[in-house]
Design a protein around this motif. Structure first.
Motif, PDB file in Angstrom:
ATOM      1  N   LEU A 220       0.696  -1.306  -0.031  1.00 53.00           N
ATOM      2  CA  LEU A 220      -0.059  -0.046   0.126  1.00 53.00           C
ATOM      3  C   LEU A 220       0.832   1.334  -0.132  1.00 53.00           C
ATOM      4  O   LEU A 220       1.667   1.311   0.847  1.00 53.00           O
ATOM      5  N   ARG A 221       0.868   1.890  -0.996  1.00 53.87           N
ATOM      6  CA  ARG A 221       1.562   3.326  -1.004  1.00 53.87           C
ATOM      7  C   ARG A 221       0.580   4.479  -0.682  1.00 53.87           C
ATOM      8  O   ARG A 221      -0.347   4.699  -1.012  1.00 53.87           O
ATOM      9  N   VAL A 222       1.313   5.195   0.204  1.00 50.49           N
ATOM     10  CA  VAL A 222       0.275   6.344   1.026  1.00 50.49           C
ATOM     11  C   VAL A 222       0.738   7.592   0.428  1.00 50.49           C
ATOM     12  O   VAL A 222       2.090   7.797   0.427  1.00 50.49           O
ATOM     13  N   HIS A 223       0.054   8.515   0.198  1.00 52.77           N
ATOM     14  CA  HIS A 223       0.192   9.882  -0.392  1.00 52.77           C
ATOM     15  C   HIS A 223      -0.424  10.727   0.513  1.00 52.77           C
ATOM     16  O   HIS A 223      -1.616  10.836   0.482  1.00 52.77           O
TER      17      HIS A 223
ATOM     18  N   ALA B 234      -3.381  16.836  -7.126  1.00 51.89           N
ATOM     19  CA  ALA B 234      -2.980  16.794  -8.402  1.00 51.89           C
ATOM     20  C   ALA B 234      -1.700  16.061  -9.111  1.00 51.89           C
ATOM     21  O   ALA B 234      -1.525  15.042  -9.516  1.00 51.89           O
ATOM     22  N   ASN B 235      -0.563  16.617  -8.219  1.00 53.38           N
ATOM     23  CA  ASN B 235       0.700  16.137  -8.608  1.00 53.38           C
ATOM     24  C   ASN B 235       0.925  14.746  -8.038  1.00 53.38           C
ATOM     25  O   ASN B 235       1.461  13.949  -8.701  1.00 53.38           O
ATOM     26  N   GLU B 236       0.496  14.217  -6.855  1.00 47.59           N
ATOM     27  CA  GLU B 236       0.679  13.174  -6.346  1.00 47.59           C
ATOM     28  C   GLU B 236      -0.062  12.221  -7.096  1.00 47.59           C
ATOM     29  O   GLU B 236       0.340  10.869  -7.305  1.00 47.59           O
ATOM     30  N   LEU B 237      -1.331  12.432  -7.626  1.00 44.27           N
ATOM     31  CA  LEU B 237      -2.191  11.678  -8.507  1.00 44.27           C
ATOM     32  C   LEU B 237      -1.317  11.345  -9.610  1.00 44.27           C
ATOM     33  O   LEU B 237      -1.424  10.170 -10.079  1.00 44.27           O
ATOM     34  N   ALA B 238      -0.947  12.366 -10.273  1.00 48.81           N
ATOM     35  CA  ALA B 238      -0.316  12.135 -11.666  1.00 48.81           C
ATOM     36  C   ALA B 238       1.078  11.350 -11.661  1.00 48.81           C
ATOM     37  O   ALA B 238       1.216  10.507 -12.411  1.00 48.81           O
ATOM     38  N   THR B 239       1.563  11.367 -10.542  1.00 52.90           N
ATOM     39  CA  THR B 239       2.935  10.618 -10.262  1.00 52.90           C
ATOM     40  C   THR B 239       2.438   9.084 -10.057  1.00 52.90           C
ATOM     41  O   THR B 239       3.095   8.200 -10.520  1.00 52.90           O
ATOM     42  N   SER B 240       1.331   9.051  -9.141  1.00 54.92           N
ATOM     43  CA  SER B 240       0.756   7.569  -9.069  1.00 54.92           C
ATOM     44  C   SER B 240       0.424   6.914 -10.588  1.00 54.92           C
ATOM     45  O   SER B 240       0.673   5.889 -10.700  1.00 54.92           O
ATOM     46  N   LEU B 241      -0.455   7.651 -11.170  1.00 56.47           N
ATOM     47  CA  LEU B 241      -0.857   7.122 -12.537  1.00 56.47           C
ATOM     48  C   LEU B 241       0.521   6.955 -13.425  1.00 56.47           C
ATOM     49  O   LEU B 241       0.431   5.892 -13.979  1.00 56.47           O
TER      50      LEU B 241
END
Length: 69
Positions: free
Chosen positions: A27-30, A49-56
């Motif tokens: 589980l990766r937590v941001h 948004a930046n964390e989500l973009a990195t995750s995607l």
């Protein structure tokens, strides 16, 4: 991946907010600044948004690597 409010993490003392008990596998937590509501509002939404973009991007890279084997 999960995206959690930094304020809720600080209040609870749990970096995963309990999601680690129901999620199978890694589980990766941001952590995103703000609380449950303000993390999706300016100025914190930019961090989200930046964390989500990195995750995607990471998910896409892993999927590409699997298909190229």
């Amino acid at each position: 991946d999960i995206f959690v409010s930094a304020e809720l993490v600080a209040e609870s003392g749990s970096p995963c907010l309990g999601w680690d008990t129901v999620h199978l596998g890694p589980l990766r937590v941001h952590q995103v600044p703000g609380d449950h509501t303000t993390m999706v509002l300016e100025p914190h939404v930019t961090v989200l948004a930046n964390e989500l973009a990195t995750s995607l991007r990471t998910v896409a890279e892993r999927a590409k690597a699997r298909h190229s084997v």
